[in-house]
Design a protein around this motif. Structure first.
Motif, PDB file in Angstrom:
ATOM      1  N   ASP A 379       0.834  -1.208   0.000  1.00  0.00           N
ATOM      2  CA  ASP A 379       0.000   0.000   0.000  1.00  0.00           C
ATOM      3  C   ASP A 379       0.870   1.260   0.000  1.00  0.00           C
ATOM      4  O   ASP A 379       0.576   2.224  -0.713  1.00  0.00           O
ATOM      5  CB  ASP A 379      -0.904   0.010   1.240  1.00  0.00           C
ATOM      6  N   ALA A 380       1.917   1.247   0.810  1.00  0.00           N
ATOM      7  CA  ALA A 380       2.773   2.428   0.915  1.00  0.00           C
ATOM      8  C   ALA A 380       3.477   2.719  -0.410  1.00  0.00           C
ATOM      9  O   ALA A 380       3.503   3.862  -0.876  1.00  0.00           O
ATOM     10  CB  ALA A 380       3.802   2.224   2.024  1.00  0.00           C
ATOM     11  N   ARG A 381       4.004   1.679  -1.015  1.00  0.00           N
ATOM     12  CA  ARG A 381       4.699   1.886  -2.293  1.00  0.00           C
ATOM     13  C   ARG A 381       3.738   2.380  -3.361  1.00  0.00           C
ATOM     14  O   ARG A 381       4.042   3.302  -4.129  1.00  0.00           O
ATOM     15  CB  ARG A 381       5.357   0.579  -2.740  1.00  0.00           C
ATOM     16  N   SER A 382       2.548   1.773  -3.415  1.00  0.00           N
ATOM     17  CA  SER A 382       1.551   2.179  -4.396  1.00  0.00           C
ATOM     18  C   SER A 382       1.084   3.602  -4.155  1.00  0.00           C
ATOM     19  O   SER A 382       0.958   4.404  -5.102  1.00  0.00           O
ATOM     20  CB  SER A 382       0.358   1.214  -4.348  1.00  0.00           C
ATOM     21  N   ALA A 383       0.841   3.945  -2.872  1.00  0.00           N
ATOM     22  CA  ALA A 383       0.354   5.288  -2.553  1.00  0.00           C
ATOM     23  C   ALA A 383       1.396   6.349  -2.886  1.00  0.00           C
ATOM     24  O   ALA A 383       1.062   7.421  -3.408  1.00  0.00           O
ATOM     25  CB  ALA A 383      -0.029   5.366  -1.077  1.00  0.00           C
ATOM     26  N   LEU A 384       2.661   6.076  -2.573  1.00  0.00           N
ATOM     27  CA  LEU A 384       3.720   7.042  -2.887  1.00  0.00           C
ATOM     28  C   LEU A 384       3.880   7.234  -4.390  1.00  0.00           C
ATOM     29  O   LEU A 384       4.084   8.357  -4.869  1.00  0.00           O
ATOM     30  CB  LEU A 384       5.036   6.587  -2.264  1.00  0.00           C
ATOM     31  N   ALA A 385       3.769   6.139  -5.140  1.00  0.00           N
ATOM     32  CA  ALA A 385       3.866   6.244  -6.605  1.00  0.00           C
ATOM     33  C   ALA A 385       2.687   7.032  -7.162  1.00  0.00           C
ATOM     34  O   ALA A 385       2.850   7.889  -8.049  1.00  0.00           O
ATOM     35  CB  ALA A 385       3.916   4.847  -7.215  1.00  0.00           C
ATOM     36  N   THR A 386       1.490   6.758  -6.655  1.00  0.00           N
ATOM     37  CA  THR A 386       0.301   7.478  -7.116  1.00  0.00           C
ATOM     38  C   THR A 386       0.398   8.958  -6.778  1.00  0.00           C
ATOM     39  O   THR A 386       0.033   9.823  -7.583  1.00  0.00           O
ATOM     40  CB  THR A 386      -0.960   6.879  -6.477  1.00  0.00           C
ATOM     41  N   HIS A 387       0.903   9.251  -5.578  1.00  0.00           N
ATOM     42  CA  HIS A 387       1.057  10.637  -5.166  1.00  0.00           C
ATOM     43  C   HIS A 387       2.036  11.376  -6.065  1.00  0.00           C
ATOM     44  O   HIS A 387       1.800  12.520  -6.475  1.00  0.00           O
ATOM     45  CB  HIS A 387       1.525  10.693  -3.711  1.00  0.00           C
ATOM     46  N   ARG A 388       3.154  10.716  -6.376  1.00  0.00           N
ATOM     47  CA  ARG A 388       4.138  11.343  -7.262  1.00  0.00           C
ATOM     48  C   ARG A 388       3.532  11.607  -8.638  1.00  0.00           C
ATOM     49  O   ARG A 388       3.701  12.693  -9.219  1.00  0.00           O
ATOM     50  CB  ARG A 388       5.363  10.440  -7.371  1.00  0.00           C
ATOM     51  N   GLY A 389       2.814  10.618  -9.169  1.00  0.00           N
ATOM     52  CA  GLY A 389       2.186  10.797 -10.477  1.00  0.00           C
ATOM     53  C   GLY A 389       1.122  11.870 -10.462  1.00  0.00           C
ATOM     54  O   GLY A 389       1.010  12.660 -11.424  1.00  0.00           O
ATOM     55  N   ARG A 391       0.931  14.465  -8.486  1.00  0.00           N
ATOM     56  CA  ARG A 391       1.574  15.777  -8.358  1.00  0.00           C
ATOM     57  C   ARG A 391       2.115  16.246  -9.705  1.00  0.00           C
ATOM     58  O   ARG A 391       1.924  17.412 -10.096  1.00  0.00           O
ATOM     59  CB  ARG A 391       2.702  15.685  -7.331  1.00  0.00           C
ATOM     60  N   GLU A 392       2.785  15.365 -10.424  1.00  0.00           N
ATOM     61  CA  GLU A 392       3.333  15.738 -11.733  1.00  0.00           C
ATOM     62  C   GLU A 392       2.221  15.998 -12.741  1.00  0.00           C
ATOM     63  O   GLU A 392       2.311  16.911 -13.580  1.00  0.00           O
ATOM     64  CB  GLU A 392       4.260  14.623 -12.226  1.00  0.00           C
ATOM     65  N   ALA A 393       1.145  15.186 -12.668  1.00  0.00           N
ATOM     66  CA  ALA A 393       0.018  15.380 -13.582  1.00  0.00           C
ATOM     67  C   ALA A 393      -0.664  16.713 -13.323  1.00  0.00           C
ATOM     68  O   ALA A 393      -1.120  17.395 -14.264  1.00  0.00           O
ATOM     69  CB  ALA A 393      -0.977  14.234 -13.435  1.00  0.00           C
ATOM     70  N   LEU A 394      -0.756  17.117 -12.055  1.00  0.00           N
ATOM     71  CA  LEU A 394      -1.382  18.399 -11.731  1.00  0.00           C
ATOM     72  C   LEU A 394      -0.582  19.558 -12.309  1.00  0.00           C
ATOM     73  O   LEU A 394      -1.165  20.510 -12.855  1.00  0.00           O
ATOM     74  CB  LEU A 394      -1.497  18.542 -10.211  1.00  0.00           C
ATOM     75  N   ILE A 395       0.728  19.480 -12.225  1.00  0.00           N
ATOM     76  CA  ILE A 395       1.571  20.553 -12.780  1.00  0.00           C
ATOM     77  C   ILE A 395       1.330  20.693 -14.280  1.00  0.00           C
ATOM     78  O   ILE A 395       1.136  21.805 -14.806  1.00  0.00           O
ATOM     79  CB  ILE A 395       3.056  20.264 -12.492  1.00  0.00           C
ATOM     80  N   ALA A 396       1.305  19.551 -14.973  1.00  0.00           N
ATOM     81  CA  ALA A 396       1.094  19.585 -16.420  1.00  0.00           C
ATOM     82  C   ALA A 396      -0.325  20.039 -16.759  1.00  0.00           C
ATOM     83  O   ALA A 396      -0.530  20.810 -17.718  1.00  0.00           O
ATOM     84  CB  ALA A 396       1.363  18.204 -17.014  1.00  0.00           C
ATOM     85  N   GLN A 444      -8.358  17.241  -7.423  1.00  0.00           N
ATOM     86  CA  GLN A 444      -8.986  16.230  -6.573  1.00  0.00           C
ATOM     87  C   GLN A 444      -8.102  14.990  -6.461  1.00  0.00           C
ATOM     88  O   GLN A 444      -7.922  14.433  -5.369  1.00  0.00           O
ATOM     89  CB  GLN A 444     -10.359  15.848  -7.133  1.00  0.00           C
ATOM     90  N   ALA A 445      -7.527  14.550  -7.595  1.00  0.00           N
ATOM     91  CA  ALA A 445      -6.664  13.371  -7.588  1.00  0.00           C
ATOM     92  C   ALA A 445      -5.419  13.596  -6.747  1.00  0.00           C
ATOM     93  O   ALA A 445      -4.957  12.694  -6.035  1.00  0.00           O
ATOM     94  CB  ALA A 445      -6.266  13.009  -9.017  1.00  0.00           C
ATOM     95  N   ARG A 446      -4.884  14.791  -6.782  1.00  0.00           N
ATOM     96  CA  ARG A 446      -3.690  15.104  -5.985  1.00  0.00           C
ATOM     97  C   ARG A 446      -4.000  15.020  -4.484  1.00  0.00           C
ATOM     98  O   ARG A 446      -3.235  14.457  -3.699  1.00  0.00           O
ATOM     99  CB  ARG A 446      -3.211  16.503  -6.354  1.00  0.00           C
TER     100      ARG A 446
END
Length: 470
Positions: A379-389, A391-396, A444-446
């Motif tokens: 869960d932690a690895r998945s959540a951190l990866a989703t959070h990183r994605g 955050r980057e998606a929000l910037i774009a 919302q996703a972020r």
């Protein structure tokens, strides 16, 4: 003769001593990453406060106080605590006040000289029964009840953590629907103006039917999307009211307070890099699985100790008389003390089945504990990866939305200057609307990804809160 009578008891004691060696083994250690000692996020217990939204804080507090799942979990803790009290009482002597009345007519074969015929016998006093816990069976039952209480407490905290996270996600969804409703309302007003303008131009012969119908179709598409968004927002409000544990009247009314918008909330502090691995072992579900394994261990030990002989002492102090009025007089006083050593013989098969059942439960608990620990790291690895994605998606996405707003502004100027067609202006408006809606979804996703990280790291509860609740 005495020697022959001692043999079964000695045999039972030897069997018990042999079985005493069958102690429950400690489960193999899980392969967990070695802690590195980095600083963890401050105040994981109430992570939502880092978003700096008093309205969200109030909603989560309301949910934790009134949500049905939380209340059920609290009652489950109370039930486990009562079971522990029962187990502790079993360690004490059983003392009872008794009063018996018997009317009897002994047979000629059993009656004593001078005591024939019908008579009454009254007995009253205090009886005491105490099982000497030679092998620790009763203590193991108490240990099992204590572990079960701890598991129920962690289950309650796991429920609280999940409810806090779900409340935040539902609140974010509501804010996203608010933003989309406002966006569509603003766009519909713009489309109304454009349609009215095209009607005037068509009547004046400055525009053709194609431009008029195009403006009408664009207005209708937004007009169709708006009521669907309003309905979704009302549905989200009702669902959040149910989650908060509000009354049926409040659910029907469906009003939920709003605080900061998504854009403000999304400015929350970032998750620090290099979190310690042992942070995940504090998750309430991992602690619950660990406590359930301890409960299964103690239950297995308690079941094995049923093979051993039990020693029970009983006593009575009171009176016995033929008349109730004489029951507590000095001549009626009586007492007795007895001891009983009980060794199961035929009942061994029943104990075998109970031990086998306890072993299977213990093995299941060990497998469940290992799986829960693995899932925590997954869960932690998945959540951190989703959070990183996210955050980057929000910037774009924000960059795209800003660019599309500029394109729309330029398209309006070009259309008014007669450089480009009305279709170019509509395409720019469509792209702007789509980009703004994507911006709302990205915000919302972020925020949802941020909640997932905090929950995966065991946020939403603390040892201090656990102690205060008990």
């Amino acid at each position: 003769m005495k020697s022959k009578l001692m043999r079964p008891t000695l045999l039972a004691l030897l069997v018990a001593a042999g079985l005493a060696g069958c102690a429950t083994t400690t489960p193999p250690a899980l392969e967990l990453p070695t802690p590195q000692g980095e600083t963890a996020p401050a105040e994981l217990g109430q992570w939502w406060q880092s978003l700096n939204d008093p309205t969200l804080n109030a909603l989560i507090d309301e949910a934790l106080a009134h949500n049905a799942d939380v209340l059920i979990a609290i009652e489950s803790v109370g039930q486990s605590r009562a079971t522990l009290r029962q187990a502790k009482v079993a360690l004490l002597p059983d003392v009872n006040a008794t009063l018996n009345a018997t009317r009897r007519n002994p047979s000629d074969e059993t009656s004593q000289p001078g005591q024939g015929g019908t008579s009454n016998v009254f007995t009253g006093g205090f009886s005491v029964s105490y099982e000497i816990d030679l092998w620790g069976r009763v203590w193991k039952a108490k240990d099992a009840a204590l572990a079960n209480l701890l598991a129920s407490q962690y289950a309650r905290e796991s429920t609280r953590s999940a409810v806090a996270a779900q409340t935040a996600r539902s609140y974010f969804a509501l804010l996203a629907l608010d933003a989309e409703e406002a966006l569509l309302t603003q766009t519909l007003a713009t489309r109304d103006e454009a349609y009215t303008l095209q009607q005037k131009r068509y009547s004046a012969g400055a525009a053709g039917e194609y431009e008029l119908k195009l403006a009408e179709a664009e207005r209708a598409s937004v007009a169709a999307a708006l009521p669907q968004t309003v309905a979704a927002r009302e549905k989200a409000e009702a669902a959040l009211a149910v989650l908060l544990g509000r009354s049926p009247k409040a659910v029907i009314e469906g009003h939920v307070a709003r605080g900061n918008g998504l854009a403000v909330l999304a400015k929350a502090p970032e998750i620090p890099a290099g979190l310690p691995a042992d942070l995940l072992t504090r998750r309430p579900d991992v602690r619950q699985a660990e406590a359930q394994l301890a409960f299964a261990d103690a239950s297995l030990d308690e079941a094995k100790r049923r093979y051993f002989p039990s020693l029970t002492l009983t006593g009575f102090l009171g009176g016995e008389s033929l008349e109730l009025s004489d029951l507590f007089s000095a001549p009626a006083r009586t007492w007795n003390i007895a001891g009983q050593l009980l060794q199961p013989i035929v009942g061994m098969a029943k104990i075998d089945a109970q031990v086998d059942s306890a072993k299977a439960s213990r093995n299941q608990a060990e497998i469940s504990y290992a799986q829960t620990a693995r899932a925590a790291y997954g869960d932690a690895r998945s959540a951190l990866a989703t959070h990183r994605g996210a955050r980057e998606a929000l910037i774009a996405t924000e960059a795209r939305a800003d660019a599309q707003n500029k394109v729309k502004e330029l398209a309006d100027k070009r259309y008014k200057a007669g450089v480009s067609s009305y279709l170019d202006q509509l395409n720019a408006e469509r792209d702007r609307l789509a980009a703004e809606r994507d911006r709302v979804s990205a915000l919302q996703a972020r925020l949802n990804a941020l909640v997932d990280v905090y929950q995966a790291l065991g946020g939403g509860w603390s040892k201090e809160a656990l102690a205060k609740a008990d």
